[in-house]
Design a protein around this motif. Structure first.
Motif, PDB file in Angstrom:
ATOM      1  N   VAL A 163       0.855  -1.183   0.000  1.00 18.95           N
ATOM      2  CA  VAL A 163       0.000   0.000   0.000  1.00 18.95           C
ATOM      3  C   VAL A 163       0.892   1.235   0.000  1.00 18.95           C
ATOM      4  N   GLN A 164       0.319   2.378  -0.358  1.00 17.33           N
ATOM      5  CA  GLN A 164       1.089   3.613  -0.438  1.00 17.33           C
ATOM      6  C   GLN A 164       0.334   4.742   0.240  1.00 17.33           C
ATOM      7  N   GLY A 165       1.029   5.498   1.063  1.00 22.34           N
ATOM      8  CA  GLY A 165       0.506   6.759   1.565  1.00 22.34           C
ATOM      9  C   GLY A 165      -0.448   6.658   2.729  1.00 22.34           C
ATOM     10  N   ASP A 166      -1.497   7.485   2.656  1.00 22.45           N
ATOM     11  CA  ASP A 166      -2.350   7.704   3.825  1.00 22.45           C
ATOM     12  C   ASP A 166      -3.835   7.734   3.495  1.00 22.45           C
ATOM     13  N   THR A 167      -4.237   7.057   2.431  1.00 22.23           N
ATOM     14  CA  THR A 167      -5.623   7.115   1.983  1.00 22.23           C
ATOM     15  C   THR A 167      -6.490   6.043   2.642  1.00 22.23           C
ATOM     16  N   MET A 168      -7.786   6.158   2.416  1.00 18.78           N
ATOM     17  CA  MET A 168      -8.693   5.105   2.888  1.00 18.78           C
ATOM     18  C   MET A 168      -8.356   3.783   2.204  1.00 18.78           C
ATOM     19  N   SER A 169      -7.965   3.830   0.935  1.00 21.14           N
ATOM     20  CA  SER A 169      -7.592   2.604   0.220  1.00 21.14           C
ATOM     21  C   SER A 169      -6.373   1.953   0.862  1.00 21.14           C
ATOM     22  N   ALA A 170      -5.368   2.755   1.198  1.00 16.74           N
ATOM     23  CA  ALA A 170      -4.159   2.218   1.826  1.00 16.74           C
ATOM     24  C   ALA A 170      -4.472   1.616   3.191  1.00 16.74           C
ATOM     25  N   HIS A 171      -5.232   2.339   3.980  1.00 17.44           N
ATOM     26  CA  HIS A 171      -5.552   1.854   5.329  1.00 17.44           C
ATOM     27  C   HIS A 171      -6.399   0.588   5.274  1.00 17.44           C
ATOM     28  N   THR A 172      -7.421   0.597   4.439  1.00 21.20           N
ATOM     29  CA  THR A 172      -8.301  -0.563   4.336  1.00 21.20           C
ATOM     30  C   THR A 172      -7.559  -1.755   3.744  1.00 21.20           C
ATOM     31  N   GLY A 173      -6.666  -1.494   2.777  1.00 21.50           N
ATOM     32  CA  GLY A 173      -5.848  -2.567   2.212  1.00 21.50           C
ATOM     33  C   GLY A 173      -4.930  -3.187   3.242  1.00 21.50           C
ATOM     34  N   ALA A 174      -4.270  -2.339   4.034  1.00 23.44           N
ATOM     35  CA  ALA A 174      -3.357  -2.841   5.074  1.00 23.44           C
ATOM     36  C   ALA A 174      -4.123  -3.621   6.139  1.00 23.44           C
ATOM     37  N   LEU A 175      -5.232  -3.084   6.582  1.00 27.12           N
ATOM     38  CA  LEU A 175      -6.026  -3.756   7.618  1.00 27.12           C
ATOM     39  C   LEU A 175      -6.574  -5.088   7.110  1.00 27.12           C
ATOM     40  N   PHE A 217      11.897   8.392   8.015  1.00 28.68           N
ATOM     41  CA  PHE A 217      12.447   7.180   8.629  1.00 28.68           C
ATOM     42  C   PHE A 217      12.560   7.347  10.134  1.00 28.68           C
ATOM     43  N   ALA A 218      13.039   8.503  10.558  1.00 31.60           N
ATOM     44  CA  ALA A 218      13.173   8.767  12.002  1.00 31.60           C
ATOM     45  C   ALA A 218      11.813   8.769  12.694  1.00 31.60           C
ATOM     46  N   ASN A 219      10.774   9.172  11.994  1.00 30.36           N
ATOM     47  CA  ASN A 219       9.430   9.187  12.578  1.00 30.36           C
ATOM     48  C   ASN A 219       8.909   7.788  12.875  1.00 30.36           C
ATOM     49  N   LEU A 220       9.443   6.803  12.190  1.00 31.02           N
ATOM     50  CA  LEU A 220       8.976   5.434  12.411  1.00 31.02           C
ATOM     51  C   LEU A 220       9.497   4.903  13.722  1.00 31.02           C
ATOM     52  N   PRO A 224      -8.376  17.954  11.191  1.00 31.20           N
ATOM     53  CA  PRO A 224      -9.693  17.389  10.864  1.00 31.20           C
ATOM     54  C   PRO A 224      -9.632  16.288   9.810  1.00 31.20           C
ATOM     55  N   TRP A 225      -8.541  16.186   9.085  1.00 32.04           N
ATOM     56  CA  TRP A 225      -8.393  15.142   8.088  1.00 32.04           C
ATOM     57  C   TRP A 225      -7.761  13.915   8.740  1.00 32.04           C
ATOM     58  N   PRO A 226      -8.083  12.720   8.267  1.00 34.34           N
ATOM     59  CA  PRO A 226      -7.618  11.494   8.959  1.00 34.34           C
ATOM     60  C   PRO A 226      -6.219  11.026   8.587  1.00 34.34           C
ATOM     61  N   GLU A 227      -5.500  11.749   7.746  1.00 33.13           N
ATOM     62  CA  GLU A 227      -4.242  11.224   7.216  1.00 33.13           C
ATOM     63  C   GLU A 227      -3.220  10.881   8.291  1.00 33.13           C
ATOM     64  N   GLU A 228      -3.063  11.719   9.306  1.00 32.74           N
ATOM     65  CA  GLU A 228      -2.072  11.441  10.348  1.00 32.74           C
ATOM     66  C   GLU A 228      -2.395  10.125  11.052  1.00 32.74           C
ATOM     67  N   LYS A 229      -3.644   9.944  11.421  1.00 33.17           N
ATOM     68  CA  LYS A 229      -4.041   8.715  12.111  1.00 33.17           C
ATOM     69  C   LYS A 229      -3.935   7.504  11.186  1.00 33.17           C
ATOM     70  N   THR A 230      -4.245   7.712   9.919  1.00 33.43           N
ATOM     71  CA  THR A 230      -4.164   6.622   8.950  1.00 33.43           C
ATOM     72  C   THR A 230      -2.729   6.145   8.800  1.00 33.43           C
ATOM     73  N   ARG A 231      -1.784   7.069   8.669  1.00 34.99           N
ATOM     74  CA  ARG A 231      -0.379   6.699   8.514  1.00 34.99           C
ATOM     75  C   ARG A 231       0.145   5.964   9.748  1.00 34.99           C
ATOM     76  N   GLY A 262       6.157   6.784   7.270  1.00 39.75           N
ATOM     77  CA  GLY A 262       6.806   7.689   8.200  1.00 39.75           C
ATOM     78  C   GLY A 262       6.530   9.165   8.015  1.00 39.75           C
ATOM     79  N   VAL A 263       5.805   9.530   6.972  1.00 46.16           N
ATOM     80  CA  VAL A 263       5.467  10.942   6.779  1.00 46.16           C
ATOM     81  C   VAL A 263       4.490  11.326   7.886  1.00 46.16           C
ATOM     82  N   ARG A 264       4.766  12.395   8.565  1.00 51.31           N
ATOM     83  CA  ARG A 264       3.928  12.805   9.696  1.00 51.31           C
ATOM     84  C   ARG A 264       3.715  14.312   9.709  1.00 51.31           C
TER      85      ARG A 264
END
Length: 155
Positions: free
Chosen positions: A91-103, A152-155, A127-134, A118-120
């Motif tokens: 999966v790539q990034g922080d989308t609903m598709s990425a999160h649902t695919g990973a889950l 990388f350091a954020n991970l 208000p957008w879910p990207e931070e929580k999704t990542r 690791g992008v934060r």
């Protein structure tokens, strides 16, 4: 299938995963691609029309009802993962598709690779879910492909 399955559904994912899929195919890797359908018109002019054109599609566009979309797509992904039985889901990034695919992969016992990990923003009140999704994807993924040293350091 026993190979690699790329799950994507948005314009940014198509742009970033298209070359990855093309490279896997050039190297003879057993790879498949699955589009959730999250974006439709926004995919024009992207690798969705070239490198990813062979993708199977769930065809479920996002209409703003996030919970309905996630519930429907997760059920369909469970069916597809059961049928294809990939070794790895990418999966790539922080989308609903990425999160649902990973889950969905995690629930099926399939290893997950996260591209652009690791992008934060470090803003949990956004208000957008990207931070929580990542962050959620980072907890699921076995392999993390961070685009920068800071990511990388954020991970």
């Amino acid at each position: 299938m026993s190979g690699i399955l790329l799950i994507w559904g948005t314009r940014p994912e198509a742009i970033k995963l298209g070359p990855v899929f093309a490279a896997l195919q050039e190297r003879g890797a057993l790879a498949a691609s699955l589009c959730t359908g999250q974006h439709t018109d926004l995919l024009r002019g992207t690798p969705a029309e070239t490198d990813l054109a062979v993708s199977e599609s769930l065809g479920f566009a996002s209409d703003g009802n996030v919970m309905r979309w996630i519930t429907w797509v997760q059920a369909r992904l469970g069916e597809v993962l059961g049928r294809l039985q990939p070794d790895i889901v990418v999966v790539q990034g922080d989308t609903m598709s990425a999160h649902t695919g990973a889950l969905s992969a995690q629930l099926a016992g399939i290893a997950v690779a996260h591209i652009e990990a690791g992008v934060r923003s470090h803003n949990e009140n956004d208000p957008w879910p990207e931070e929580k999704t990542r962050v959620a994807i980072a907890q699921i993924a076995r392999w993390h492909y961070a685009p920068t040293a800071q990511a990388f350091a954020n991970l």
